[in-house]
Design an enzyme around this catalytic site. Structure first.
Site, PDB file in Angstrom:
ATOM      1  CG  ASP A 194       0.014  -0.417   2.737  1.00 16.01           C
ATOM      2  OD1 ASP A 194       0.373  -0.686   2.637  1.00 16.01           O
ATOM      3  OD2 ASP A 194      -0.963   0.538   3.151  1.00 16.01           O
ATOM      4  CG  HIS A 195       3.444   2.694   2.350  1.00 20.35           C
ATOM      5  ND1 HIS A 195       3.137   3.487   2.751  1.00 20.35           N
ATOM      6  CD2 HIS A 195       2.706   1.323   2.961  1.00 20.35           C
ATOM      7  CE1 HIS A 195       2.247   3.960   4.392  1.00 20.35           C
ATOM      8  NE2 HIS A 195       1.531   2.699   4.497  1.00 20.35           N
TER       9      HIS A 195
END
Lengths: 307, 307
Positions: free
Chosen positions: B66-67
């Site tokens: 998610d980064h």
């Protein structure tokens, strides 16, 4: 019995104008197959109200980013959503390296089994042999190895003729539907053909994206109900299509015409086209039954019941 | 001179409720820095009207999907959009493998130079030394190696006192602003302090995501103007925060209070929270100046000019 395609992403490599990269959801008798998985596919699935954990198999046509970059995010969300059932992924062998490396660097240990199946390269080879559908490979022509997919519904049971219903004891009906003759209580035999009609013809869906114009696909596509064929450009950019190994709308329509398909569904539109209208108009000059894919739209292949 | 943060994605690992995975755009004097790049970041940039090719540097805090899962798509779109200027990517060394493998399998040969800079792990180490901003690392505590970022505006020129303007010949002004004393035509010397005031204080922005509660960050964060600190959970789930190495809203506020920051900006909200309200309320019990990050919202750090 459902046989339907929801187009989740219809754009080419550069997302723009509300179009997203390639992804489609195929529902065959409530079994879900995801075809390609561009960036943001999980978001498109959510918008379409699809429970991602019901997807049993994912097929990736080729390893250009707009066809697979949404896969890791989708796998991660399945994991966080508590998935336990196996997920089958069919793609070129190199994708396994990409998945494994990314699971490793994020130190993710999936809670569900992920079974990877390297795709064959030759047209006609069997990829999936499910109870309700068989999937075979279509060798496409693109800048990197690319596979199309032909989904064929597995033949259903024969249909009992309305006038024969009362002649078949309840316990014998399944076998009669499966094609057996009926042995009566007095030892006589009634031929199956007297009791049943043929099942509806198997429905077929073909996905051909990305590919240059490739007429030798035609024998594999003869008479499919729905053909999704990429149409990245119009003929005005035929040279660009050739150079990048994509198709024009006209070329997609020529394939549809030669293969005498039911309906042609165009997609993978270059971001330069504001609307699909000019691509549709070009294709319809060669073949009448043409539709344009659209984000979130579902295309139904209806069963043709013959009595 | 701009110093502003646009939060593009404020959700945690599972995107939901209109929240997207982590990404922020920092604009310092019109130089653009992208901090984290979750899936769909290119779409968020487009929605925010940002020309992606103006982004000079990308910093990735850690290698949870998610980064960083939006990075390959963004790089690909920069390539297709004709980027020629160098792109600097700062991340843990393993990300280079991930990028290289994916460029290789898609047979993509970037048209622009991509310079990869492996991140150091220790707090205080210099990462970027640009003319307008210096970035140092903040060692965070998470399940995998994770780095926060402290952005410090490089000191600007001293400001000439209004009453001194006429005493300084035009040709000497830059040197006086740089701090030199003024040598007059008759050979006399006027001390710089008579002619100028201090420049406005350097503005500072810190990004701490993802991290468990980590009080030893405080000395590095003393007095920063804006602190983005993750607040994945409320105290009700403090045990879950501890287990997953995230922070609660209260813990984020405790760091802000101890470091006496200007404003605390919360983000990385778990998908279980329908609204940020309960996280804000909890944080404000410890520290008054708290805001919630929001997709597409820009937070300005104004220059404090002292005369």
């Amino acid at each position: 019995m459902r046989f339907e395609v929801t187009t989740l992403g219809t754009g080419a490599a550069l997302p723009a104008r509300g179009r997203f990269p390639s992804a489609q959801l195929l529902n065959v008798h409530d079994q879900l197959y995801l075809i390609d998985c561009g960036e943001g596919t999980q978001e498109r699935l959510r918008m379409a109200g699809v429970n991602m954990n019901r997807i049993g198999q994912i097929l990736i046509s080729h390893l250009h980013g707009d066809h697979y970059l949404g896969l890791m995010g989708l796998i991660s969300s399945m994991h966080l959503n508590g998935r336990e059932n196996v997920l089958h992924v069919h793609a070129r062998a190199e994708l396994k390296e990409v998945i494994d490396l990314q699971l490793r660097v994020s130190r993710t240990y999936l809670r569900f089994p992920l079974e990877f199946h390297p795709l064959p390269s030759q047209s006609g080879e069997l990829i999936i042999d499910d109870p309700k559908v068989r999937v075979t490979a279509l060798e496409l022509t693109h800048r990197i190895p690319t596979t199309g997919f032909l989904f064929t519904e597995v033949s259903q049971l024969r249909r009992i003729k309305p006038e024969a219903v009362d002649r078949i004891p309840h316990f014998a009906r399944t076998r009669v539907k499966e094609g057996e003759d009926l042995v009566t209580a007095d030892g006589g035999v009634i031929a199956n053909s007297e009791l049943t009609n043929d099942p509806p013809p198997s429905r077929r869906y073909a996905y051909c994206c990305d590919t240059a114009y490739k007429p030798d696909l035609v024998p594999h596509l003869m008479g499919v109900d729905l053909l999704y064929h990429e149409a990245t450009f119009t003929e005005l950019l035929a040279a660009r299509a050739k150079e990048t190994m994509h198709s024009t709308a006209r070329q997609a329509a020529l394939i549809a015409k030669q293969a005498n398909v039911g309906t042609l569904l165009l997609g993978h539109f270059s971001s330069r086209y504001k609307s699909e209208e000019e691509l549709l108009i070009e294709a319809r000059q060669e073949f009448p039954n043409v539709l344009a894919a659209e984000e979130g739209k579902t295309f139904f292949i209806h069963q043709q019941i013959m009595v």
